[in-house]
Design a protein around this motif. Sequence first.
Motif, PDB file in Angstrom:
ATOM      1  N   SER A 181       0.847  -1.191   0.000  1.00  0.00           N
ATOM      2  CA  SER A 181       0.000   0.000   0.000  1.00  0.00           C
ATOM      3  C   SER A 181       0.885   1.244   0.000  1.00  0.00           C
ATOM      4  CB  SER A 181      -0.916  -0.011   1.224  1.00  0.00           C
ATOM      5  OG  SER A 181      -1.760   1.122   1.225  1.00  0.00           O
ATOM      6  N   LYS A 182       0.382   2.334  -0.560  1.00  0.00           N
ATOM      7  CA  LYS A 182       1.200   3.520  -0.814  1.00  0.00           C
ATOM      8  C   LYS A 182       1.849   4.100   0.436  1.00  0.00           C
ATOM      9  CE  LYS A 182       0.878   8.226  -2.619  1.00  0.00           C
ATOM     10  NZ  LYS A 182       1.123   8.861  -1.302  1.00  0.00           N
ATOM     11  N   GLY A 183       1.120   4.173   1.536  1.00  0.00           N
ATOM     12  CA  GLY A 183       1.700   4.772   2.732  1.00  0.00           C
ATOM     13  C   GLY A 183       2.127   6.206   2.496  1.00  0.00           C
ATOM     14  N   GLN A 184       3.396   6.507   2.817  1.00  0.00           N
ATOM     15  CA  GLN A 184       3.912   7.872   2.670  1.00  0.00           C
ATOM     16  C   GLN A 184       4.883   8.012   1.489  1.00  0.00           C
ATOM     17  OE1 GLN A 184       4.035   6.436   6.116  1.00  0.00           O
ATOM     18  NE2 GLN A 184       1.938   7.215   6.025  1.00  0.00           N
ATOM     19  N   VAL A 185       4.795   7.093   0.536  1.00  0.00           N
ATOM     20  CA  VAL A 185       5.681   7.153  -0.621  1.00  0.00           C
ATOM     21  C   VAL A 185       5.157   8.179  -1.626  1.00  0.00           C
ATOM     22  CG1 VAL A 185       6.463   5.812  -2.628  1.00  0.00           C
ATOM     23  CG2 VAL A 185       6.572   4.814  -0.352  1.00  0.00           C
ATOM     24  N   ASP A 186       6.070   8.797  -2.348  1.00  0.00           N
ATOM     25  CA  ASP A 186       5.709   9.774  -3.383  1.00  0.00           C
ATOM     26  C   ASP A 186       4.734   9.173  -4.396  1.00  0.00           C
ATOM     27  OD1 ASP A 186       6.489  12.397  -4.937  1.00  0.00           O
ATOM     28  OD2 ASP A 186       6.668  10.756  -6.397  1.00  0.00           O
ATOM     29  N   ASP A 187       3.734   9.947  -4.797  1.00  0.00           N
ATOM     30  CA  ASP A 187       2.692   9.470  -5.708  1.00  0.00           C
ATOM     31  C   ASP A 187       3.267   8.903  -6.996  1.00  0.00           C
ATOM     32  OD1 ASP A 187       0.808  10.254  -3.880  1.00  0.00           O
ATOM     33  OD2 ASP A 187       0.226  12.091  -4.935  1.00  0.00           O
ATOM     34  N   GLN A 188       4.215   9.618  -7.603  1.00  0.00           N
ATOM     35  CA  GLN A 188       4.764   9.188  -8.886  1.00  0.00           C
ATOM     36  C   GLN A 188       5.567   7.912  -8.748  1.00  0.00           C
ATOM     37  OE1 GLN A 188       4.087  10.446 -12.008  1.00  0.00           O
ATOM     38  NE2 GLN A 188       5.097   8.523 -12.542  1.00  0.00           N
ATOM     39  N   ILE A 189       6.332   7.793  -7.666  1.00  0.00           N
ATOM     40  CA  ILE A 189       7.118   6.575  -7.443  1.00  0.00           C
ATOM     41  C   ILE A 189       6.194   5.376  -7.277  1.00  0.00           C
ATOM     42  CG2 ILE A 189       8.632   5.395  -5.782  1.00  0.00           C
ATOM     43  CD1 ILE A 189      10.047   8.033  -5.349  1.00  0.00           C
ATOM     44  N   PHE A 190       5.106   5.552  -6.505  1.00  0.00           N
ATOM     45  CA  PHE A 190       4.181   4.431  -6.288  1.00  0.00           C
ATOM     46  C   PHE A 190       3.469   4.070  -7.584  1.00  0.00           C
ATOM     47  CE2 PHE A 190       0.117   2.553  -4.829  1.00  0.00           C
ATOM     48  CZ  PHE A 190       0.646   1.473  -4.132  1.00  0.00           C
ATOM     49  N   ALA A 191       3.074   5.050  -8.365  1.00  0.00           N
ATOM     50  CA  ALA A 191       2.406   4.778  -9.640  1.00  0.00           C
ATOM     51  C   ALA A 191       3.336   4.026 -10.586  1.00  0.00           C
ATOM     52  CB  ALA A 191       1.945   6.091 -10.277  1.00  0.00           C
ATOM     53  N   THR A 192       4.610   4.420 -10.632  1.00  0.00           N
ATOM     54  CA  THR A 192       5.583   3.732 -11.483  1.00  0.00           C
ATOM     55  C   THR A 192       5.809   2.302 -11.004  1.00  0.00           C
ATOM     56  OG1 THR A 192       6.705   5.833 -11.942  1.00  0.00           O
ATOM     57  CG2 THR A 192       7.929   3.811 -12.407  1.00  0.00           C
ATOM     58  N   LEU A 193       5.897   2.125  -9.669  1.00  0.00           N
ATOM     59  CA  LEU A 193       6.075   0.784  -9.118  1.00  0.00           C
ATOM     60  C   LEU A 193       4.906  -0.120  -9.490  1.00  0.00           C
ATOM     61  CD1 LEU A 193       7.551  -1.232  -7.276  1.00  0.00           C
ATOM     62  CD2 LEU A 193       6.318  -0.224  -5.339  1.00  0.00           C
ATOM     63  N   CYS A 194       3.684   0.368  -9.332  1.00  0.00           N
ATOM     64  CA  CYS A 194       2.499  -0.422  -9.679  1.00  0.00           C
ATOM     65  C   CYS A 194       2.501  -0.781 -11.162  1.00  0.00           C
ATOM     66  CB  CYS A 194       1.222   0.344  -9.330  1.00  0.00           C
ATOM     67  SG  CYS A 194       0.973   0.574  -7.560  1.00  0.00           S
ATOM     68  N   ASP A 195       2.870   0.173 -12.004  1.00  0.00           N
ATOM     69  CA  ASP A 195       2.901  -0.065 -13.448  1.00  0.00           C
ATOM     70  C   ASP A 195       3.927  -1.142 -13.803  1.00  0.00           C
ATOM     71  OD1 ASP A 195       2.166   0.589 -16.192  1.00  0.00           O
ATOM     72  OD2 ASP A 195       4.135   1.525 -16.347  1.00  0.00           O
ATOM     73  N   TYR A 196       5.116  -1.045 -13.222  1.00  0.00           N
ATOM     74  CA  TYR A 196       6.161  -2.039 -13.481  1.00  0.00           C
ATOM     75  C   TYR A 196       5.725  -3.428 -13.028  1.00  0.00           C
ATOM     76  CZ  TYR A 196      10.054   0.935 -15.009  1.00  0.00           C
ATOM     77  OH  TYR A 196      10.880   1.750 -15.731  1.00  0.00           O
ATOM     78  N   LEU A 197       5.131  -3.521 -11.832  1.00  0.00           N
ATOM     79  CA  LEU A 197       4.728  -4.824 -11.307  1.00  0.00           C
ATOM     80  C   LEU A 197       3.651  -5.463 -12.180  1.00  0.00           C
ATOM     81  CD1 LEU A 197       4.619  -4.001  -7.476  1.00  0.00           C
ATOM     82  CD2 LEU A 197       6.315  -5.417  -8.659  1.00  0.00           C
ATOM     83  N   LYS A 198       2.676  -4.670 -12.603  1.00  0.00           N
ATOM     84  CA  LYS A 198       1.592  -5.212 -13.434  1.00  0.00           C
ATOM     85  C   LYS A 198       2.106  -5.691 -14.791  1.00  0.00           C
ATOM     86  CE  LYS A 198      -1.930  -2.231 -11.348  1.00  0.00           C
ATOM     87  NZ  LYS A 198      -2.793  -1.043 -11.570  1.00  0.00           N
ATOM     88  N   LYS A 199       3.116  -5.019 -15.309  1.00  0.00           N
ATOM     89  CA  LYS A 199       3.657  -5.383 -16.622  1.00  0.00           C
ATOM     90  C   LYS A 199       4.774  -6.411 -16.528  1.00  0.00           C
ATOM     91  CE  LYS A 199       2.489  -0.947 -18.781  1.00  0.00           C
ATOM     92  NZ  LYS A 199       3.015   0.316 -19.351  1.00  0.00           N
ATOM     93  N   GLY A 200       5.193  -6.741 -15.310  1.00  0.00           N
ATOM     94  CA  GLY A 200       6.272  -7.714 -15.141  1.00  0.00           C
ATOM     95  C   GLY A 200       7.637  -7.164 -15.485  1.00  0.00           C
ATOM     96  N   TRP A 201       7.816  -5.857 -15.358  1.00  0.00           N
ATOM     97  CA  TRP A 201       9.092  -5.229 -15.682  1.00  0.00           C
ATOM     98  C   TRP A 201       9.977  -5.138 -14.446  1.00  0.00           C
ATOM     99  CZ3 TRP A 201       7.202  -0.277 -18.741  1.00  0.00           C
ATOM    100  CH2 TRP A 201       6.605  -0.692 -19.936  1.00  0.00           C
ATOM    101  N   ALA A 202      11.281  -5.091 -14.672  1.00  0.00           N
ATOM    102  CA  ALA A 202      12.240  -4.834 -13.596  1.00  0.00           C
ATOM    103  C   ALA A 202      13.522  -4.301 -14.210  1.00  0.00           C
ATOM    104  CB  ALA A 202      12.530  -6.100 -12.793  1.00  0.00           C
ATOM    105  N   GLU A 203      14.024  -3.202 -13.648  1.00  0.00           N
ATOM    106  CA  GLU A 203      15.274  -2.617 -14.132  1.00  0.00           C
ATOM    107  C   GLU A 203      16.469  -3.506 -13.771  1.00  0.00           C
ATOM    108  OE1 GLU A 203      15.563  -0.058 -16.049  1.00  0.00           O
ATOM    109  OE2 GLU A 203      13.497   0.667 -15.977  1.00  0.00           O
ATOM    110  N   TYR A 204      16.474  -4.029 -12.554  1.00  0.00           N
ATOM    111  CA  TYR A 204      17.501  -4.971 -12.116  1.00  0.00           C
ATOM    112  C   TYR A 204      16.831  -6.317 -11.833  1.00  0.00           C
ATOM    113  CZ  TYR A 204      20.184  -0.685 -11.075  1.00  0.00           C
ATOM    114  OH  TYR A 204      20.809   0.521 -11.142  1.00  0.00           O
TER     115      TYR A 204
END
Length: 247
Positions: A122-145
């Motif tokens: 859950s988002k908690g106190q994380v920056d909105d854009q960072i959380f949105a990017t994280l959710c997008d990456y997870l749903k698409k199965g992406w990972a930088e590392y």
Amino acid sequence: MNAIQMDISGQFGFFHWNKTKGDLRVTNLFISRTEVLGILGAVLGLDGYAQERFKQKHGKDSVLFSHQLQGLHVSIVPREENKPQFFDDQLIHRSMEHINKKGALMVKMKGLVSLHYTLFISKGQVDDQIFATLCDYLKKGWAEYIPYFGRNQFPLSFDFVKEVHLREAASNDLVIHSLFKEHDVEDCQIDDIDLTDGAYHYVDSLRNFSLSEQTLFTQETTLWSSFEMKPLTPVYVTEENQHIVFL
């Protein structure tokens, strides 16, 4: 409460129990919130401590995962069919500046096999854009590392990523299916522990980020138990009717 639910699993894992040093390394029983944040940081391409040391040595700026993700709410649910099981191995560390300046070091290691956790993020106190990017990456199965369970030779996989709604449970005595901290329940001392018929009660000391300027991590007594507890922190009910708390 809205959250992201996902499964993470792998054949092997190792989360260093800090009470073992020298040529013997033993794993914790479970992954910690800190290590989950490290995995999510790898998904986003944020630096871990190895990258930070490298960039400091070469005079470059480093964006450490803990700085960006510390405010994230994380719940960790071990799978009952994947209770902690162990393997023994030996590692040879060649001459490395931060390990052994005198030559190779033989290390005995006790790690985990057949790891499988369900995570709720859950988002908690994380920056909105960072959380949105994280959710997008997870749903698409992406990972930088490449994400892994504690060591880079133990890769993991993400499965069943979806958005879910969690409802808050009444704070009665109940079984908490996720990991929970000792101080988040009224009394975790059980007078008569009967571990027959699939019952379980594990206690571990897992590291978490510290808010103190003097130390980076604290060790927190964390439990996973099939016995009823009196929660002192909000408990949420999942779509599978499991009770979870955020660490």
